[in-house]
Structure formats: C-alpha cells, structure tokens
Design an enzyme around this catalytic site. Structure first.
Site, mmCIF file in Angstrom:
data_model
loop_
_atom_site.group_PDB
_atom_site.id
_atom_site.type_symbol
_atom_site.label_atom_id
_atom_site.label_comp_id
_atom_site.label_asym_id
_atom_site.label_seq_id
_atom_site.Cartn_x
_atom_site.Cartn_y
_atom_site.Cartn_z
ATOM 1 N N LYS A 5 108.297 67.173 36.404
ATOM 2 C CA LYS A 5 107.795 65.974 35.722
ATOM 3 C C LYS A 5 106.725 65.288 36.574
ATOM 4 O O LYS A 5 105.642 64.978 36.086
ATOM 5 C CB LYS A 5 108.941 64.987 35.466
ATOM 6 C CG LYS A 5 108.449 63.630 34.970
ATOM 7 C CD LYS A 5 109.584 62.643 34.758
ATOM 8 C CE LYS A 5 110.022 61.907 35.980
ATOM 9 N NZ LYS A 5 109.198 60.731 36.338
ATOM 10 N N ASN A 6 107.036 65.033 37.829
ATOM 11 C CA ASN A 6 106.104 64.244 38.632
ATOM 12 C C ASN A 6 104.812 64.995 38.942
ATOM 13 O O ASN A 6 103.781 64.366 39.188
ATOM 14 C CB ASN A 6 106.771 63.769 39.928
ATOM 15 C CG ASN A 6 107.750 62.632 39.654
ATOM 16 O OD1 ASN A 6 107.826 62.123 38.537
ATOM 17 N ND2 ASN A 6 108.506 62.245 40.671
ATOM 18 N N CYS A 28 109.698 47.038 37.748
ATOM 19 C CA CYS A 28 110.486 48.024 37.025
ATOM 20 C C CYS A 28 111.887 47.992 37.602
ATOM 21 O O CYS A 28 112.131 47.330 38.600
ATOM 22 C CB CYS A 28 109.874 49.411 37.107
ATOM 23 S SG CYS A 28 110.286 50.282 38.584
#
Ligand code: UD1
Length: 431
Positions: free
Chosen positions: A22-23, A123
């Site tokens: 993903k990253n 976040c």
C-alpha cells in the site's frame, strides 16, 4: 456497515499470497503526474486507498485505466496517463480522508509550476504536521503561501518558465512522506539536489527505482543521502510495486499467535529484517526460501522488548500487531512507540478481550495472559484494526471487529486470505 466476525481458536496453516505494498503504491501513483507519457504500475493492491488515490489523480486530469487480472486474482495493473493536468489542486475533502494525498504536492509543483493542496489536519494516530514537506520543497526552490487551510507552492519563473531550482536540505527528523515529496519534486528541477537524513524505507527505494525507470538521475538510493541531478523530462515506464512488508508481517503474527505455520509467498525478505528477527526472538521459527518465508510457532511465545524506529529499525506500522501477539507470550514485554504520539488506541480494545497492558507515556508493558476472550471491538486506524483481528484469531469465542473500512484501506481481501488458511472469519453486513 460491515463487520468482520471471527470465531477464534483455529491454528492457521498453508500458503498465503502477499499483495503489493500500500505505502509503495501511494507514492508510485503520483509519479504518473510527472510525465505526459503513460506510467503502468503492476502488482497494485486492490485497496480503498488505491481507489481513493486514483480518484484524486482523475480530478487532476490524469486517467487511470485498470487492466488485466481477473476478479479472483490478487493485484491489478493500472496505467496512469497525465497528458495534461487540468487542475493543480488537491481539495480538503480528499486530503482529509486520505492523508497520503499530500504526496501529489511535489509532483504537481514539478509538472505544472504551481500546486495548491489542503493542509491535512490531525489524524487518529497523532498530530502529523507537514512542516517538513514544506521546508524541504522550499529548499529546492518552492515559494510557499498559506491561506484558508491551503498551501500554495510555486516554482520560480525564468524567462516565463516555472521550474524548481534544486538545492540542499537536511531533514531534522526522518520523514517518509516528506522524503518522497521532495524526491518527486527534485527529479525534474533545473539543478541538482542533495537530500540528507532522508528516510531509507524500502518504499522509498521502490519510488527511486521507479523514477529512475522514468529517466530520473538519483544516486545513493537506499542510503540517507540522496543526490539528484535534475533532468528536463521524464518518460513513461512499466514498474511493479514491491511486496507489502507490513501485510506480510501482520500475517506472520497471525501464524505465531494461533500456534500455526504459514508460508507467506511473494515477500521481499530484505525489507522485513527487523520484523523477522523480532519473530525469531519471540521463539518463532522463520525459514526463508527464494521469494517466501515460512513462519512456524514452536512452543510458547517469548516476551520481547521492542522500540519503533525509522527503517531499518522496527516499524511503527508493526507495533499494534506485535502487541496483540505478545498478549499471548509467556511473560512481560515492553513496547516503546517513538514515531507517533498517539498510537496505542488498540490498547483499551485489546483489554476488553482480556489483555493485560499498562501504558505509561510512550511505553506499554504487555503481560502475557493464558486466554483471551472474544468481544465486539472497534479501532480507529488501520494497523490497530489488524491487531484486533489477530487477537480475535487467538481468542475463545466470537470477536466482531467493526469499522471494517480501516482494514479495507490496507489489507487486500483479508477475510479471503485468512479463511483460505483455516481461519473461521467472515464479513457480515448490518445493512
Ligand atoms: C508513512 C507511512 C505510515 C508509517 C510512517 C512511518 C505512508 C502512506 N504512510 O507515513 O504508514 O507509519 O510513514 O513509517 O507511506 N513529521 C513532522 N513533520 C512533517 C512530517 C512528519 O513532524 O512534515 C513527523 C510525524 O508526525 C511523525 C514522524 O515525523 O512523528 C514520522 O512521520 P512520517 O515518516 O512523515 O510518516 P508518514 O509519511 O506520514
């Protein structure tokens, strides 16, 4: 909203395929903005974040065509075509939902000479400012202006042409995202750039290799000093996203916590050094083959002392999963989180399942318990959600993990992969 239901107690065994990272995907996709030619990314994981990033690229005027694989196969092929950018702005409602959107700042600025990106705000796992992204871009020539929650970055103009100059920047703190942003911006600068104390995460190596395949000149890849010679143009390329070391590490913990044995296929062992040695230290058998690793529990898990650190240290993205695993260890473990200030939100949820964890500041003491009990739980971030899945796999009875959208951001078809190796797990929809 969907939930994941797990009836714990099954030993996992078999082969489990590992997806693209993903990253890495989230920093390779914005590279498509740097050229008017197609960039084809292979082995792209099927994830909500990848879809979200695709939408953002579409809003900027790039097309994202998905080809190839059948629905029952893992991974996808995406071709990004940014013949022309039709917008240079990443708006608040996209950046708010996906922090990684900030990674379009460097590429848009490099390509169009101007970019306007919403500030991401806080976040769940901490404050996560972007000051380092901005300072690094400023050091290679960007002129910045902040207003109404947005940052506007401009490249200086010479004879009517806007282009970054290049320059030198030393990061005071290692930042993965800020390193990625400045590297993507520097590759087409007029002059050369030297980035010191750069992050060395494998995803950054992947980014640099993709940029080199597109014609960039970068020396020192994989080290803390990156030397970049700006080139006039980048061209298209085809590039395969590296395997997801965090997904693989998470499933390794699943093998260990269930007393099972999993062969994780398609990994890159070099990117997983700290995770694999921590598993060995916990008494888990780790056997490497060509592109796979077999992880086998043997006897009780041993407690560990682990401190998160930038690569090649122990990844903060593995902290929650190791904490879940160590809840079943034979003794007390000490985990220290040094990267994000608020990354223990899984602790109260694990405690509801019978874990014995005490947090003082950045340190958590995890005392192993004989048994954990299934419970309804929820988490506020991706890796925390995975720690609850792991605890559920080892707990007695039923665990229901809500807020599945966190898991969908980062684990490709989690319940399919786990049920194929013996977990009793399903996704249920409450309508
Ligand atoms: C990336 C990863 C994330 C991982 C993290 C650390 C992506 C999409 N996300 O996040 O999964 O947990 O690396 O390995 O790749 N900081 C500042 N100012 C900045 C930028 C960062 O103070 O401008 C601080 C952060 O608050 C944090 C530390 O630096 O304390 C490291 O953050 P950073 O490496 O930038 O993480 P991300 O790139 O956001």
């Amino acid at each position: 909203m969907d939930r994941i239901l797990i009836r714990g107690g099954n030993r996992l065994s078999g082969k489990l395929p590992i997806s693209g990272a993903k990253n890495a995907a989230l920093t390779l996709m914005p590279c498509g903005l740097l050229t008017d030619q197609p960039l084809t990314l292979r082995n792209l994981p099927r994830l909500a974040d990848v879809d979200g990033f695709g939408h953002l690229l579409n809003q900027l005027g790039a097309s994202t065509a998905i080809e190839g694989t059948r629905p029952d196969e893992f991974g996808r092929v995406m071709t990004i075509r940014a013949g022309q950018l039709t917008s240079t702005e990443a708006p608040y409602d996209i950046v708010r939902k996906m922090r990684a959107s900030i990674l379009v700042l460097g590429p848009i600025l490099a390509r169009a000479g101007e970019a306007r990106v919403s500030l991401p705000g806080g976040c769940a796992i901490g404050n996560r400012p972007i000051d380092l992204h901005l300072k690094a871009l400023e050091a290679i020539g960007a002129e910045l202006e902040m207003s109404a929650g947005y940052v506007t970055a401009r490249a200086p103009k010479t004879n009517g042409v806007a282009r970054l100059t290049g320059g030198r920047y030393r990061f005071p703190v290692v930042s993965v995202g800020a390193t990625e942003n400045v590297v993507m911006a520097a590759v087409t600068a007029k002059g050369s750039s030297r980035i010191e104390n750069a992050a060395r995460e494998p995803e950054i190596v992947d980014l640099c290799r993709c940029l080199v395949a597109m014609g960039a000149q970068i020396e020192g890849i994989g080290t803390e000093t990156l030397e970049i010679e700006g080139v006039d143009r980048l061209h298209g390329a085809t590039y395969a996203v590296m395997p997801d070391r965090i997904e693989a590490g998470s499933y390794a913990c699943a093998a260990a916590i269930t007393g099972g044995s999993l062969e994780l296929v398609g990994i890159d062992a070099e990117s997983m050094g700290a995770t694999l040695s921590a598993l060995s230290d916990a008494g888990v058998l780790v056997e490497l083959t060509k592109n796979a690793v077999r992880v086998t529990a043997q006897g009780p898990l041993q407690p560990l002392t682990l401190t998160t650190a930038p690569f090649p240290g122990f990844a903060t993205d593995m902290q929650a999963q190791f904490m879940a695993m160590l809840c079943k260890a034979d003794g007390a473990s000490v985990l220290t989180e040094t990267i994000f200030e608020n990354r223990y939100m899984h602790v109260p949820e694990l405690a509801r399942m019978g874990a014995d964890i005490t947090v003082t500041g950045r340190t958590a003491v995890v005392r192993g318990v004989e048994r954990m009990a299934g419970a309804p739980v929820m988490a506020t971030d991706l890796r925390a959600s995975m720690s609850l899945i792991l605890a559920g796999l080892a707990a007695d009875g039923e665990t229901s993990v809500s807020r599945v959208y966190h898991l969908d951001r980062g684990y490709e078809r989690l319940e399919e992969k786990l049920s194929a190796v013996g977990a009793d797990i399903e996704r249920v929809s409450d309508g």
